[in-house]
Design a protein around this motif. Structure first.
Motif, short mmCIF file in Angstrom:
data_model
loop_
_atom_site.label_atom_id
_atom_site.label_comp_id
_atom_site.label_asym_id
_atom_site.label_seq_id
_atom_site.Cartn_x
_atom_site.Cartn_y
_atom_site.Cartn_z
N HIS A 1 -5.77 11.40 5.18
CA HIS A 1 -4.51 11.49 4.46
C HIS A 1 -3.72 10.19 4.54
O HIS A 1 -3.14 9.74 3.55
N HIS A 2 -3.68 9.58 5.72
CA HIS A 2 -2.89 8.36 5.81
C HIS A 2 -3.58 7.21 5.10
O HIS A 2 -2.93 6.30 4.59
N ARG A 3 -4.90 7.26 5.00
CA ARG A 3 -5.60 6.25 4.18
C ARG A 3 -5.23 6.41 2.72
O ARG A 3 -5.05 5.41 2.00
N ASN A 4 -5.11 7.63 2.26
CA ASN A 4 -4.70 7.86 0.87
C ASN A 4 -3.29 7.36 0.62
O ASN A 4 -3.00 6.77 -0.43
N ALA A 5 -2.38 7.59 1.57
CA ALA A 5 -1.01 7.11 1.43
C ALA A 5 -0.99 5.59 1.37
O ALA A 5 -0.29 4.99 0.53
N ALA A 6 -1.76 4.95 2.24
CA ALA A 6 -1.82 3.49 2.25
C ALA A 6 -2.39 2.96 0.95
O ALA A 6 -1.90 1.97 0.39
N ARG A 7 -3.40 3.63 0.43
CA ARG A 7 -4.04 3.19 -0.82
C ARG A 7 -3.05 3.27 -1.99
O ARG A 7 -2.98 2.38 -2.83
N THR A 8 -2.28 4.36 -2.03
CA THR A 8 -1.30 4.53 -3.11
C THR A 8 -0.23 3.44 -3.05
O THR A 8 0.11 2.83 -4.08
N LEU A 9 0.29 3.19 -1.87
CA LEU A 9 1.33 2.18 -1.73
C LEU A 9 0.81 0.79 -2.08
O LEU A 9 1.47 0.00 -2.77
N ASP A 10 -0.39 0.47 -1.61
CA ASP A 10 -0.98 -0.83 -1.91
C ASP A 10 -1.21 -1.00 -3.41
O ASP A 10 -1.00 -2.08 -3.96
N LYS A 11 -1.66 0.06 -4.05
CA LYS A 11 -1.94 -0.04 -5.48
C LYS A 11 -0.65 -0.20 -6.28
O LYS A 11 -0.61 -0.97 -7.26
N LEU A 12 0.40 0.50 -5.90
CA LEU A 12 1.68 0.32 -6.57
C LEU A 12 2.15 -1.13 -6.47
O LEU A 12 2.58 -1.74 -7.46
N LEU A 13 2.05 -1.69 -5.28
CA LEU A 13 2.45 -3.08 -5.08
C LEU A 13 1.56 -4.03 -5.88
O LEU A 13 2.04 -4.98 -6.50
N ALA A 14 0.26 -3.75 -5.89
CA ALA A 14 -0.67 -4.61 -6.62
C ALA A 14 -0.41 -4.58 -8.12
O ALA A 14 -0.66 -5.57 -8.82
N MET A 15 0.12 -3.46 -8.61
CA MET A 15 0.39 -3.33 -10.04
C MET A 15 1.82 -3.75 -10.39
O MET A 15 2.28 -3.58 -11.52
N GLY A 16 2.53 -4.31 -9.42
CA GLY A 16 3.85 -4.84 -9.69
C GLY A 16 4.98 -3.84 -9.64
O GLY A 16 6.09 -4.15 -10.05
N ALA A 17 4.72 -2.63 -9.14
CA ALA A 17 5.77 -1.61 -9.04
C ALA A 17 6.40 -1.63 -7.65
O ALA A 17 5.77 -2.07 -6.68
N LEU A 18 7.62 -1.17 -7.56
CA LEU A 18 8.29 -1.06 -6.28
C LEU A 18 8.19 0.38 -5.79
O LEU A 18 8.73 1.29 -6.44
N PRO A 19 7.48 0.64 -4.69
CA PRO A 19 7.39 2.00 -4.17
C PRO A 19 8.73 2.47 -3.61
O PRO A 19 9.35 1.77 -2.82
N LEU A 20 9.14 3.65 -4.04
CA LEU A 20 10.36 4.28 -3.54
C LEU A 20 9.92 5.48 -2.70
O LEU A 20 9.44 6.48 -3.24
N VAL A 21 10.06 5.38 -1.39
CA VAL A 21 9.51 6.36 -0.46
C VAL A 21 10.61 7.23 0.12
O VAL A 21 11.71 6.75 0.44
N ASN A 22 10.32 8.51 0.23
CA ASN A 22 11.23 9.44 0.88
C ASN A 22 10.40 10.54 1.51
O ASN A 22 9.23 10.74 1.15
N GLU A 23 10.99 11.24 2.47
CA GLU A 23 10.33 12.43 2.99
C GLU A 23 10.37 13.51 1.92
O GLU A 23 11.35 13.63 1.17
N ASN A 24 9.30 14.28 1.83
CA ASN A 24 9.24 15.35 0.83
C ASN A 24 10.02 16.55 1.33
O ASN A 24 9.46 17.56 1.76
N ASP A 25 11.35 16.44 1.28
CA ASP A 25 12.22 17.47 1.84
C ASP A 25 12.12 18.80 1.10
O ASP A 25 12.53 19.84 1.62
N THR A 26 11.62 18.78 -0.14
CA THR A 26 11.59 20.03 -0.90
C THR A 26 10.55 21.01 -0.37
O THR A 26 10.67 22.21 -0.60
N VAL A 27 9.54 20.51 0.32
CA VAL A 27 8.50 21.41 0.84
C VAL A 27 8.31 21.28 2.34
O VAL A 27 7.62 22.10 2.95
N ALA A 28 8.89 20.25 2.96
CA ALA A 28 8.68 20.04 4.39
C ALA A 28 9.31 21.17 5.20
O ALA A 28 10.42 21.61 4.92
N THR A 29 8.59 21.63 6.21
CA THR A 29 9.11 22.62 7.14
C THR A 29 9.45 21.92 8.44
O THR A 29 9.15 20.76 8.64
N ASP A 30 10.10 22.66 9.33
CA ASP A 30 10.47 22.07 10.62
C ASP A 30 9.26 21.53 11.36
O ASP A 30 9.35 20.56 12.11
#
Length: 399
Positions: A145-174
């Motif tokens: 899972h963390h490899r997938n997250a890293a891959r997504t962030l790297d690809k966004l940066l490589a494509m010139g986009a600015l990643p906007l990251v937040n915790e997924n509060d809509t589904v996160a449980t305690d």
């Protein structure tokens, strides 16, 4: 207390040199106390960040050693932004941040869209594309899972986009929450191999006393944990809409610095000075060596799904000998976990001494307890001739 105080000449070379930067901004810096986004504050932050983005398209990889000093407008930026729940309060008629999880999730659902829309419109003034990335601790605690997250962030940066990251509060449980976006920012900084982490809030640094009282001085540099010995660190965001305080920010700074990433902790109003390497806020000097990505996630972002009780010999082997955990060293098992889940490794008193990714389901463990891998392989097959937790998938909690 041995921290360096305001007025000392700090040469923040690592800040000036930083190519890939993670910036975290708190709710109190983006919203009003009553909830709702402050468009002027968002635009002011975006104005600062946009000046540091590369005009020549995406940059790749960490800064090369020995390169000349970097100029503004020559960076990649990942923005970790709080504010979703706070932004959703006013539209839902809530006067203050709710304490129950269900209403927090509802506010986040409404507010996250408003937050992304505001950032998208603001960055569009500079021709910058924004890509939303929502994470939970569960998304990042497992290797795949963390490899997938890293891959997504790297690809966004490589494509010139600015990643906007937040915790997924809509589904996160305690059970699967990061707890605050300060810690999330530290882990994201490590995940993307950032050269710098900037933590922005409504307080301009760490003080050796209450910053609202006369005589308190800003601590300009922290060389290591000992510099903050005896320093009272407490307080929450002044606007009253965030979850973090100085405690979470200092802990996040320590996580990142221990992973080899320099940190500047200051107020959002000082963001330009922080990114320029000027003497603002509190600078946390990085450790010389970075730890492995998955191990940092395992130690700071994972939620143990169970526990393995070790005999005294296994505790010594794991803690002192840096050994893998073998079936012969297990004395008991607790919890309902699956292969690949994080589990705690406990001594006979129940104290967790390590955390690791387990190679077997909980229901398989009882028949493995106290037996050698050779014996298990002969009886159950070659798949059982392996460690229960490999040393490469294990972190010590009390070295």
């Amino acid at each position: 207390m041995s921290g360096v105080n305001q007025g000392d000449d700090i040469h923040r070379v690592s800040v000036v040199d930083a190519r890939r930067v993670v910036v975290k901004v708190g709710s109190s810096s983006l919203t009003t106390a009553a909830g709702g986004l402050d468009a002027d504050r968002v635009d002011a932050l975006v104005d600062v960040l946009a000046k540091h983005l590369s005009p020549r398209g995406p940059l790749r990889g960490p800064a090369a050693e020995g390169r000349a000093r970097r100029a503004p407008g020559d960076r990649e930026i990942v923005l970790v932004s709080s504010g979703a729940i706070a932004a959703g309060l006013a539209p839902l008629g809530l006067r203050r941040r709710p304490t129950d999880l269900a209403r927090q999730q509802a506010a986040a659902s409404v507010g996250q869209g408003l937050l992304v829309a505001r950032y998208t419109a603001s960055f569009a003034r500079y021709g910058v594309r924004v890509g939303q990335v929502l994470l939970t601790s569960d998304d990042t605690s497992r290797r795949a899972h963390h490899r997938n997250a890293a891959r997504t962030l790297d690809k966004l940066l490589a494509m010139g986009a600015l990643p906007l990251v937040n915790e997924n509060d809509t589904v996160a449980t305690d059970e699967i929450r990061f707890g605050d976006n300060d810690r999330l920012a530290a882990l994201v900084a490590h995940l993307v191999h950032a050269d710098l982490l900037v933590l922005l809030s409504d307080i301009d640094g760490v003080y050796d006393g209450d910053p609202d009282l006369p005589g308190s001085a800003r601590i300009a540099e922290v060389r290591g944990p000992a510099d903050l010995d005896g320093v009272p660190i407490a307080g929450t965001a002044r606007a009253g809409v965030g979850t973090g305080g100085m405690v979470t920010k200092v802990e996040a700074a320590r996580i990142a610095a221990a992973a080899g990433i320099p940190v500047v902790l200051t107020s959002a109003s000082q963001a330009a000075d922080a990114l320029a390497g000027r003497d603002t806020g509190t600078y946390f000097r990085p450790a010389e060596r970075r730890s492995a990505d998955r191990l940092l996630w395992l130690q700071h972002a994972s939620t143990p799904q169970g526990a393995l009780i070790l005999d005294d010999g296994a505790v010594r082997a794991v803690v002192e000998g840096s050994a893998s955990l073998l079936p012969a060293g297990i004395a008991g098992v607790d919890g309902d976990f699956a292969a690949g889940d994080p589990v705690e490794l406990c001594d006979s008193t129940g104290r967790a001494v390590a955390r690791g990714l387990v190679n077997f389901d909980a229901k398989e463990i009882p028949r493995l307890i106290g037996r050698s891998t050779r014996e298990l392989a002969q009886e159950l097959g070659p798949a059982y001739e392996r460690e229960v937790v490999h040393r490469d998938d294990l972190v010590l909690l009390h070295p």
